[in-house]
Design a protein around this motif. Structure first.
Motif, PDB file in Angstrom:
ATOM      1  N   SER A 126     -25.913  -4.352  10.052  1.00  0.00           N
ATOM      2  CA  SER A 126     -24.786  -3.567   9.091  1.00  0.00           C
ATOM      3  C   SER A 126     -24.111  -3.807   8.131  1.00  0.00           C
ATOM      4  N   ARG A 127     -23.809  -2.083   7.722  1.00  0.00           N
ATOM      5  CA  ARG A 127     -23.179  -2.736   6.119  1.00  0.00           C
ATOM      6  C   ARG A 127     -21.983  -0.882   6.619  1.00  0.00           C
ATOM      7  N   TYR A 128     -20.828  -1.672   6.513  1.00  0.00           N
ATOM      8  CA  TYR A 128     -19.686  -0.668   6.769  1.00  0.00           C
ATOM      9  C   TYR A 128     -18.373  -1.254   5.795  1.00  0.00           C
ATOM     10  N   ALA A 129     -17.297   0.090   5.515  1.00  0.00           N
ATOM     11  CA  ALA A 129     -15.871  -0.465   4.899  1.00  0.00           C
ATOM     12  C   ALA A 129     -15.096  -0.272   5.524  1.00  0.00           C
ATOM     13  N   LEU A 130     -14.106  -1.646   5.142  1.00  0.00           N
ATOM     14  CA  LEU A 130     -12.778  -1.754   5.728  1.00  0.00           C
ATOM     15  C   LEU A 130     -11.755  -1.598   4.653  1.00  0.00           C
ATOM     16  N   ASP A 131     -10.711  -0.915   5.348  1.00  0.00           N
ATOM     17  CA  ASP A 131      -9.760  -0.543   4.326  1.00  0.00           C
ATOM     18  C   ASP A 131      -8.092  -1.297   5.164  1.00  0.00           C
ATOM     19  N   LEU A 132      -8.291  -1.434   4.798  1.00  0.00           N
ATOM     20  CA  LEU A 132      -7.418  -3.651   4.766  1.00  0.00           C
ATOM     21  C   LEU A 132      -5.695  -2.614   4.646  1.00  0.00           C
ATOM     22  N   LYS A 133      -4.689  -3.063   4.842  1.00  0.00           N
ATOM     23  CA  LYS A 133      -2.935  -2.536   4.127  1.00  0.00           C
ATOM     24  C   LYS A 133      -2.470  -3.929   4.135  1.00  0.00           C
ATOM     25  N   VAL A 134      -2.237  -3.963   2.890  1.00  0.00           N
ATOM     26  CA  VAL A 134      -1.878  -5.531   2.314  1.00  0.00           C
ATOM     27  C   VAL A 134      -0.497  -5.224   1.448  1.00  0.00           C
ATOM     28  N   LYS A 135       0.192  -6.352   1.435  1.00  0.00           N
ATOM     29  CA  LYS A 135       1.655  -6.718   0.806  1.00  0.00           C
ATOM     30  C   LYS A 135       1.149  -7.874   0.634  1.00  0.00           C
ATOM     31  N   ALA A 136       2.646  -8.026  -0.574  1.00  0.00           N
ATOM     32  CA  ALA A 136       2.994  -8.864  -1.942  1.00  0.00           C
ATOM     33  C   ALA A 136       4.862  -8.589  -2.061  1.00  0.00           C
ATOM     34  N   ALA A 181       7.106  -8.287 -11.388  1.00  0.00           N
ATOM     35  CA  ALA A 181       5.665  -9.434 -12.165  1.00  0.00           C
ATOM     36  C   ALA A 181       5.054  -8.132 -12.284  1.00  0.00           C
ATOM     37  N   THR A 182       3.844  -8.173 -13.933  1.00  0.00           N
ATOM     38  CA  THR A 182       3.015  -8.027 -14.335  1.00  0.00           C
ATOM     39  C   THR A 182       1.619  -7.248 -13.606  1.00  0.00           C
ATOM     40  N   ALA A 183       1.327  -5.618 -13.876  1.00  0.00           N
ATOM     41  CA  ALA A 183       0.135  -5.187 -12.970  1.00  0.00           C
ATOM     42  C   ALA A 183      -1.057  -6.033 -12.799  1.00  0.00           C
ATOM     43  N   ASP A 184      -1.042  -7.337 -13.214  1.00  0.00           N
ATOM     44  CA  ASP A 184      -2.215  -8.011 -13.261  1.00  0.00           C
ATOM     45  C   ASP A 184      -1.923  -9.146 -12.286  1.00  0.00           C
ATOM     46  N   GLN A 185      -0.026  -9.929 -11.973  1.00  0.00           N
ATOM     47  CA  GLN A 185      -0.486 -10.487 -10.930  1.00  0.00           C
ATOM     48  C   GLN A 185      -0.096  -9.747  -9.735  1.00  0.00           C
ATOM     49  N   VAL A 186       0.742  -8.191  -9.956  1.00  0.00           N
ATOM     50  CA  VAL A 186       0.918  -7.561  -8.375  1.00  0.00           C
ATOM     51  C   VAL A 186      -0.755  -7.591  -7.703  1.00  0.00           C
ATOM     52  N   ARG A 187      -1.641  -6.839  -9.160  1.00  0.00           N
ATOM     53  CA  ARG A 187      -3.266  -6.400  -7.577  1.00  0.00           C
ATOM     54  C   ARG A 187      -3.746  -8.454  -7.454  1.00  0.00           C
ATOM     55  N   THR A 188      -3.346  -9.665  -8.300  1.00  0.00           N
ATOM     56  CA  THR A 188      -4.280 -10.553  -7.698  1.00  0.00           C
ATOM     57  C   THR A 188      -3.540 -10.964  -6.643  1.00  0.00           C
ATOM     58  N   ALA A 189      -1.831 -10.699  -6.074  1.00  0.00           N
ATOM     59  CA  ALA A 189      -1.212 -11.149  -4.246  1.00  0.00           C
ATOM     60  C   ALA A 189      -1.657  -9.889  -4.367  1.00  0.00           C
ATOM     61  N   LEU A 190      -2.178  -8.482  -4.068  1.00  0.00           N
ATOM     62  CA  LEU A 190      -2.910  -7.593  -2.815  1.00  0.00           C
ATOM     63  C   LEU A 190      -3.990  -8.133  -2.934  1.00  0.00           C
TER      64      LEU A 190
END
Length: 93
Positions: A45-55, A60-69
């Motif tokens: 089975s192949r499927y996609a999950l959309d996970l709600k994330v928070k940080a 923080a810089t945009a790269d730090q935010v993306r890494t935290a998420l």
């Protein structure tokens, strides 16, 4: 792979969206899209999950935010994978 084994693999992971939280100062929320491939009882089975994330990243810089998420998404995926891993067989009662 035998009929009784199962595998759960993360094939891809990307941030679909993120933005500052509307009411909590310093918090960023978003969605991480994860593509999963699962082998179970001879089926793939192949499927996609959309996970709600928070940080909580007040300055923080945009790269730090993306890494935290992505780290929050990885934590969620590790918990999910632990629940779906093969367990030791138990005796019938």
């Amino acid at each position: 792979m035998t009929a009784g084994t199962a595998s759960f693999e993360v094939k891809a992971c990307e941030i679909a969206f993120y933005a500052p939280h509307p009411t909590i100062e310093g918090r960023v929320t978003g969605v991480v899209r994860v593509r999963i491939e699962e082998h179970f009882m001879g089926n793939i089975s192949r499927y996609a999950l959309d996970l709600k994330v928070k940080a909580d990243v007040p300055s923080a810089t945009a790269d730090q935010v993306r890494t935290a998420l992505l780290a929050h998404a990885a934590h969620q995926l590790n918990r999910l994978k632990a629940r779906h891993s093969d367990r030791m067989p138990t005796a019938a009662e």
